[in-house]
Design a protein around this motif. Structure first.
Motif, PDB file in Angstrom:
ATOM      1  N   ILE A  78       0.863  -1.189   0.000  1.00  0.00           N
ATOM      2  CA  ILE A  78       0.000   0.000   0.000  1.00  0.00           C
ATOM      3  C   ILE A  78       0.901   1.241   0.000  1.00  0.00           C
ATOM      4  CG2 ILE A  78      -1.734   1.263   1.328  1.00  0.00           C
ATOM      5  CD1 ILE A  78      -2.751  -1.598   2.169  1.00  0.00           C
ATOM      6  N   PRO A  79       0.687   2.168  -0.952  1.00  0.00           N
ATOM      7  CA  PRO A  79       1.641   3.273  -1.125  1.00  0.00           C
ATOM      8  C   PRO A  79       1.559   4.408  -0.111  1.00  0.00           C
ATOM      9  CG  PRO A  79      -0.132   3.470  -2.722  1.00  0.00           C
ATOM     10  CD  PRO A  79      -0.343   2.167  -1.981  1.00  0.00           C
ATOM     11  N   GLY A  80       0.422   4.559   0.582  1.00  0.00           N
ATOM     12  CA  GLY A  80       0.315   5.670   1.515  1.00  0.00           C
ATOM     13  C   GLY A  80      -0.914   5.552   2.390  1.00  0.00           C
ATOM     14  N   VAL A  81      -0.866   6.269   3.507  1.00  0.00           N
ATOM     15  CA  VAL A  81      -1.979   6.287   4.450  1.00  0.00           C
ATOM     16  C   VAL A  81      -2.250   7.729   4.845  1.00  0.00           C
ATOM     17  CG1 VAL A  81      -0.492   5.891   6.481  1.00  0.00           C
ATOM     18  CG2 VAL A  81      -2.912   5.258   6.588  1.00  0.00           C
ATOM     19  N   MET A  82      -3.509   8.039   5.090  1.00  0.00           N
ATOM     20  CA  MET A  82      -3.891   9.391   5.484  1.00  0.00           C
ATOM     21  C   MET A  82      -4.812   9.364   6.690  1.00  0.00           C
ATOM     22  SD  MET A  82      -6.864  10.698   2.897  1.00  0.00           S
ATOM     23  CE  MET A  82      -7.120  12.091   3.972  1.00  0.00           C
ATOM     24  N   LEU A  83      -5.090  10.524   7.213  1.00  0.00           N
ATOM     25  CA  LEU A  83      -6.018  10.691   8.322  1.00  0.00           C
ATOM     26  C   LEU A  83      -6.457  12.140   8.349  1.00  0.00           C
ATOM     27  CD1 LEU A  83      -4.554  12.235  11.075  1.00  0.00           C
ATOM     28  CD2 LEU A  83      -2.990  10.393  10.484  1.00  0.00           C
ATOM     29  N   THR A  84      -7.497  12.397   9.101  1.00  0.00           N
ATOM     30  CA  THR A  84      -7.889  13.782   9.364  1.00  0.00           C
ATOM     31  C   THR A  84      -7.891  13.988  10.868  1.00  0.00           C
ATOM     32  OG1 THR A  84     -10.242  13.231   9.333  1.00  0.00           O
ATOM     33  CG2 THR A  84      -9.288  14.021   7.273  1.00  0.00           C
ATOM     34  N   VAL A  85      -7.605  15.203  11.250  1.00  0.00           N
ATOM     35  CA  VAL A  85      -7.607  15.585  12.656  1.00  0.00           C
ATOM     36  C   VAL A  85      -8.304  16.946  12.749  1.00  0.00           C
ATOM     37  CG1 VAL A  85      -5.321  16.678  12.540  1.00  0.00           C
ATOM     38  CG2 VAL A  85      -6.133  15.823  14.716  1.00  0.00           C
ATOM     39  N   GLY A  86      -8.971  17.169  13.855  1.00  0.00           N
ATOM     40  CA  GLY A  86      -9.672  18.435  14.038  1.00  0.00           C
ATOM     41  C   GLY A  86      -8.731  19.619  13.933  1.00  0.00           C
ATOM     42  N   TYR A 119       6.004  13.126  13.414  1.00  0.00           N
ATOM     43  CA  TYR A 119       6.178  11.764  12.912  1.00  0.00           C
ATOM     44  C   TYR A 119       6.617  11.751  11.448  1.00  0.00           C
ATOM     45  CZ  TYR A 119       5.620   6.794  12.306  1.00  0.00           C
ATOM     46  OH  TYR A 119       5.885   5.468  12.062  1.00  0.00           O
ATOM     47  N   GLY A 120       6.264  12.767  10.683  1.00  0.00           N
ATOM     48  CA  GLY A 120       6.636  12.824   9.271  1.00  0.00           C
ATOM     49  C   GLY A 120       5.474  12.887   8.300  1.00  0.00           C
ATOM     50  N   PHE A 121       4.254  12.990   8.824  1.00  0.00           N
ATOM     51  CA  PHE A 121       3.097  13.169   7.956  1.00  0.00           C
ATOM     52  C   PHE A 121       3.150  14.569   7.338  1.00  0.00           C
ATOM     53  CE2 PHE A 121       1.596   9.631  10.419  1.00  0.00           C
ATOM     54  CZ  PHE A 121       0.634   8.989   9.644  1.00  0.00           C
ATOM     55  N   THR A 122       2.616  14.693   6.144  1.00  0.00           N
ATOM     56  CA  THR A 122       2.541  15.957   5.427  1.00  0.00           C
ATOM     57  C   THR A 122       1.106  16.461   5.463  1.00  0.00           C
ATOM     58  OG1 THR A 122       4.286  15.221   3.922  1.00  0.00           O
ATOM     59  CG2 THR A 122       2.899  17.033   3.165  1.00  0.00           C
ATOM     60  N   VAL A 123       0.942  17.763   5.642  1.00  0.00           N
ATOM     61  CA  VAL A 123      -0.394  18.347   5.564  1.00  0.00           C
ATOM     62  C   VAL A 123      -0.828  18.308   4.100  1.00  0.00           C
ATOM     63  CG1 VAL A 123      -1.768  20.450   5.852  1.00  0.00           C
ATOM     64  CG2 VAL A 123      -0.059  19.841   7.566  1.00  0.00           C
ATOM     65  N   LEU A 124      -1.968  17.672   3.853  1.00  0.00           N
ATOM     66  CA  LEU A 124      -2.518  17.584   2.502  1.00  0.00           C
ATOM     67  C   LEU A 124      -3.502  18.710   2.226  1.00  0.00           C
ATOM     68  CD1 LEU A 124      -3.248  13.739   2.432  1.00  0.00           C
ATOM     69  CD2 LEU A 124      -1.230  14.928   1.548  1.00  0.00           C
ATOM     70  N   GLU A 125      -4.268  19.060   3.248  1.00  0.00           N
ATOM     71  CA  GLU A 125      -5.299  20.088   3.072  1.00  0.00           C
ATOM     72  C   GLU A 125      -5.779  20.554   4.435  1.00  0.00           C
ATOM     73  OE1 GLU A 125      -9.817  20.277   1.264  1.00  0.00           O
ATOM     74  OE2 GLU A 125      -8.346  19.025   0.250  1.00  0.00           O
ATOM     75  N   GLU A 126      -6.074  21.839   4.516  1.00  0.00           N
ATOM     76  CA  GLU A 126      -6.669  22.393   5.729  1.00  0.00           C
ATOM     77  C   GLU A 126      -8.034  22.970   5.381  1.00  0.00           C
ATOM     78  OE1 GLU A 126      -4.086  24.705   8.356  1.00  0.00           O
ATOM     79  OE2 GLU A 126      -2.414  24.147   7.043  1.00  0.00           O
ATOM     80  N   SER A 127      -9.007  22.662   6.206  1.00  0.00           N
ATOM     81  CA  SER A 127     -10.339  23.226   6.041  1.00  0.00           C
ATOM     82  C   SER A 127     -10.738  23.822   7.387  1.00  0.00           C
ATOM     83  CB  SER A 127     -11.323  22.139   5.594  1.00  0.00           C
ATOM     84  OG  SER A 127     -11.529  21.206   6.638  1.00  0.00           O
ATOM     85  N   PRO A 128     -11.859  24.521   7.456  1.00  0.00           N
ATOM     86  CA  PRO A 128     -12.243  25.124   8.733  1.00  0.00           C
ATOM     87  C   PRO A 128     -12.371  24.113   9.882  1.00  0.00           C
ATOM     88  CG  PRO A 128     -13.541  26.062   6.968  1.00  0.00           C
ATOM     89  CD  PRO A 128     -12.760  24.923   6.369  1.00  0.00           C
ATOM     90  N   GLY A 129     -12.766  22.872   9.600  1.00  0.00           N
ATOM     91  CA  GLY A 129     -12.967  21.916  10.676  1.00  0.00           C
ATOM     92  C   GLY A 129     -11.911  20.847  10.807  1.00  0.00           C
ATOM     93  N   ASP A 130     -11.193  20.549   9.731  1.00  0.00           N
ATOM     94  CA  ASP A 130     -10.258  19.423   9.726  1.00  0.00           C
ATOM     95  C   ASP A 130      -8.971  19.759   9.005  1.00  0.00           C
ATOM     96  OD1 ASP A 130     -11.841  17.287  10.969  1.00  0.00           O
ATOM     97  OD2 ASP A 130     -13.123  17.458   9.198  1.00  0.00           O
ATOM     98  N   VAL A 131      -7.933  18.985   9.356  1.00  0.00           N
ATOM     99  CA  VAL A 131      -6.677  19.031   8.639  1.00  0.00           C
ATOM    100  C   VAL A 131      -6.402  17.595   8.197  1.00  0.00           C
ATOM    101  CG1 VAL A 131      -4.210  19.558   8.749  1.00  0.00           C
ATOM    102  CG2 VAL A 131      -5.841  20.932  10.071  1.00  0.00           C
ATOM    103  N   ALA A 132      -6.148  17.424   6.897  1.00  0.00           N
ATOM    104  CA  ALA A 132      -5.821  16.103   6.351  1.00  0.00           C
ATOM    105  C   ALA A 132      -4.316  15.946   6.295  1.00  0.00           C
ATOM    106  CB  ALA A 132      -6.431  15.940   4.961  1.00  0.00           C
ATOM    107  N   PHE A 133      -3.834  14.810   6.778  1.00  0.00           N
ATOM    108  CA  PHE A 133      -2.420  14.470   6.757  1.00  0.00           C
ATOM    109  C   PHE A 133      -2.223  13.189   5.979  1.00  0.00           C
ATOM    110  CE2 PHE A 133      -2.546  17.097  10.555  1.00  0.00           C
ATOM    111  CZ  PHE A 133      -1.325  17.734  10.577  1.00  0.00           C
TER     112      PHE A 133
END
Length: 184
Positions: free
Chosen positions: A145-153, A166-180
Motif C-alpha cells: 500500500i503506497p500511503g496512508v492518510m487521516l484527518t484531525v480536528g 512523525y513525518g506526515f505531510t499536511v494535505l489540506e486544511e479546512s475550517p474543521g479538519d486538517v488532512a495528513f
C-alpha cells in the motif's frame, strides 16, 4: 506495554477508548452511537487484520490504531452498512458520517489507506502513538500500500504536532479538519 494485533476480545476496550480518549465521555447515547459507528466499528468488524492495540500489563487494550487499507471498498460498505445504522431522523449525524469520507476520496489514489488512532489519556505521551503508527505503517508497506492518510480536528494542536513530528505531510486544511498523509 505491548503493541499487538487486534483480537475480538479487545472489542469493548477499543470502543471504550474511542469514546474516552479525550477524557470521560459525556455524550448522549446518539452521540456515542455516531462516534462508534463512524470512527470505530467498521474497522474492527470489517478489517480487524489492519488493527493493532496498545495493551497494558493485564493485556487490556488501552489504545489502538485502526485502518481501512483501500478507500473504495471501505466507502461502499461504510455507506451501505454503517451510515444505515444511524437513525434516519438523526440527519446531522448521518450527514457527519458521510462527510467523514470526503477528504479520503480526494486523496485515495496516493493515500488509499486511512487510519484512526486513540489512547486513553493516562497512556498518552509515552511513545505508544509512535509505536502504533510504526506498526501499522510496516504492516501496510508489507501489503504494498503506497500511503496512508487521516484527518484531525483543526483545533487539535497536540494531534497536529504529533503527525508533523512523525513525518506526515499536511494535505489540506479546512475550517474543521486538517488532512495528513504519509507515503510508505
Amino acid at each position: 506495554m505491548t503493541i499487538r494485533p487486534y483480537e475480538s476480545k479487545d472489542r469493548d476496550n477499543v470502543r471504550f477508548v474511542c469514546l474516552n480518549s479525550e477524557g470521560p465521555c459525556d455524550m448522549d447515547e446518539k452521540g456515542q452511537h455516531f462516534i462508534l459507528t463512524t470512527y470505530c466499528d467498521y474497522f474492527i468488524e470489517k478489517e480487524p487484520q489492519n488493527c493493532f492495540v496498545a495493551a497494558n500489563e493485564n493485556d487490556d487494550a488501552v489504545g489502538y490504531i485502526i485502518c481501512a487499507e483501500s478507500y473504495d471498498p471501505y466507502r461502499l460498505v461504510f455507506i451501505d452498512e454503517y451510515v444505515e445504522r444511524i437513525d434516519e431522523a438523526d440527519i446531522g449525524h448521518r450527514q457527519g458520517a458521510l462527510n467523514s469520507t470526503v477528504l479520503q476520496n480526494k486523496y485515495k489514489n496516493e493515500y488509499p489507506a486511512h487510519l484512526h488512532i486513540d489512547l486513553l489519556p493516562e497512556y498518552q505521551r509515552m511513545g505508544l502513538g509512535s509505536k502504533l503508527v510504526d506498526t501499522l505503517c510496516a504492516h501496510l508497506k508489507g501489503k504494498g500500500i503506497p500511503g496512508v492518510m487521516l484527518t484531525v480536528g483543526s483545533q487539535n494542536n497536540v494531534g497536529q504536532s504529533f503527525y508533523k513530528k512523525y513525518g506526515f505531510t499536511v494535505l489540506e486544511e479546512s475550517p474543521g479538519d486538517v488532512a495528513f498523509g504519509i507515503k510508505l
